[in-house]
Design a protein around this motif. Structure first.
Motif, PDB file in Angstrom:
ATOM      1  N   ASP A   9      12.679  25.858  35.253  1.00  0.00           N
ATOM      2  CA  ASP A   9      12.413  27.280  35.043  1.00  0.00           C
ATOM      3  C   ASP A   9      11.272  27.663  35.999  1.00  0.00           C
ATOM      4  N   ILE A  10      11.618  27.705  37.284  1.00  0.00           N
ATOM      5  CA  ILE A  10      10.607  27.948  38.324  1.00  0.00           C
ATOM      6  C   ILE A  10      10.752  29.389  38.820  1.00  0.00           C
ATOM      7  N   THR A  11       9.662  30.151  38.718  1.00  0.00           N
ATOM      8  CA  THR A  11       9.714  31.540  39.195  1.00  0.00           C
ATOM      9  C   THR A  11       8.853  31.672  40.456  1.00  0.00           C
ATOM     10  N   GLU A  12       8.842  32.874  41.019  1.00  0.00           N
ATOM     11  CA  GLU A  12       8.036  33.116  42.224  1.00  0.00           C
ATOM     12  C   GLU A  12       6.567  32.774  41.984  1.00  0.00           C
ATOM     13  N   SER A  13       6.100  32.978  40.758  1.00  0.00           N
ATOM     14  CA  SER A  13       4.671  32.743  40.525  1.00  0.00           C
ATOM     15  C   SER A  13       4.333  31.252  40.643  1.00  0.00           C
ATOM     16  N   GLU A  14       5.240  30.363  40.208  1.00  0.00           N
ATOM     17  CA  GLU A  14       4.984  28.918  40.377  1.00  0.00           C
ATOM     18  C   GLU A  14       5.052  28.554  41.874  1.00  0.00           C
ATOM     19  N   ILE A  15       6.016  29.162  42.581  1.00  0.00           N
ATOM     20  CA  ILE A  15       6.150  28.864  44.025  1.00  0.00           C
ATOM     21  C   ILE A  15       4.877  29.317  44.754  1.00  0.00           C
ATOM     22  N   GLU A  16       4.387  30.486  44.370  1.00  0.00           N
ATOM     23  CA  GLU A  16       3.162  31.030  44.968  1.00  0.00           C
ATOM     24  C   GLU A  16       1.964  30.115  44.664  1.00  0.00           C
ATOM     25  N   ALA A  17       1.912  29.607  43.421  1.00  0.00           N
ATOM     26  CA  ALA A  17       0.790  28.739  43.030  1.00  0.00           C
ATOM     27  C   ALA A  17       0.796  27.463  43.881  1.00  0.00           C
TER      28      ALA A  17
END
Ligand SMILES: Cc1ncc(COP(=O)(O)O)c(C=O)c1O
Length: 205
Positions: A9-17
């Motif tokens: 459950d990976i969203t843009e916010s995890e990718i950004e982090a």
């Protein structure tokens, strides 16, 4: 309907982090690690949290840090991930398998007492698939028989038992962060998937 045991459950916010860390010169042992340890401790109510490379290592560290050694016996559930028994064997201690409850798949407290011998040092409780084990009777056996309690909460971050988050309720506990867990982390040879923590105060049970 198919219900997956786990799915990412990976969203843009995890990718950004992750990318924000990749833009810094500290790819390991950086401030994010400390931030993660502190958030796990405060979210779960643990006195401390220490990140290690896997849940298996976390369990092994608990066994070693609690002084469990060759010939000691540790009660473990008969149904669990292999790391549970392995962590005990890494210190040449002996896993003693106790049956699980057919409904919860967790250690059956009624079956524990007969497995206790003069060599028993600890009960290693697993909170299977996020379902908290029945800790009250387990703590009361531990208190009566002077045993340590290690919580394997690798599958259960966020689960609660009688209103308290599982993991820090025994003498030491472990959360897992392999991709099939509630939260997954990047793997690194030193820090990443597993978190180990230990209380500084004596346990409340
Ligand atoms: C209950 C339990 N204990 C221990 C582990 C070991 O964790 P890891 O795979 O991070 O070594 C797992 C995970 O796979 C697990 O489900």
């Amino acid at each position: 309907m198919r219900i997956p045991l786990s799915s990412p459950d990976i969203t843009e916010s995890e990718i950004e982090a992750v990318t924000s860390v990749l833009r810094t010169p500290r790819l390991s042992l950086g401030p994010k690690l400390e931030e993660f340890e502190n958030s796990v401790a405060s979210y779960t109510g643990a006195a401390h949290a220490i990140a290690v490379n896997s849940g298996t290592s976390g369990l092994h560290l608990c066994i070693r840090a609690l002084g469990i050694a060759e010939g000691d016996e540790v009660i473990v559930p008969s149904f669990a991930f292999i790391a549970v028994a392995n962590a005990v064997r890494y210190e040449r201690a002996v896993p003693v398998f106790v049956d699980v409850d057919a409904k919860t798949l967790n250690l059956d407290p009624e079956k524990i007492e007969t497995a206790v011998t003069p060599r028993t040092r600890a009960i290693l409780v697993v909170h299977t698939f996020g379902c908290p084990a029945d800790l009250s009777p387990i703590f009361s056996i531990a208190r009566r028989r002077r045993l340590l309690v290690i919580e394997d909460a690798c599958e259960a971050i966020g689960a609660e038992y009688e209103g308290r988050k599982v993991g820090p309720l025994g003498d030491a506990g472990v959360f897992g962060f392999y991709p099939n867990k509630q939260i997954s982390l990047r793997q690194d040879e030193r820090y990443g998937e597993g978190t180990w923590k230990r209380r500084t105060r004596p346990p409340a049970h």
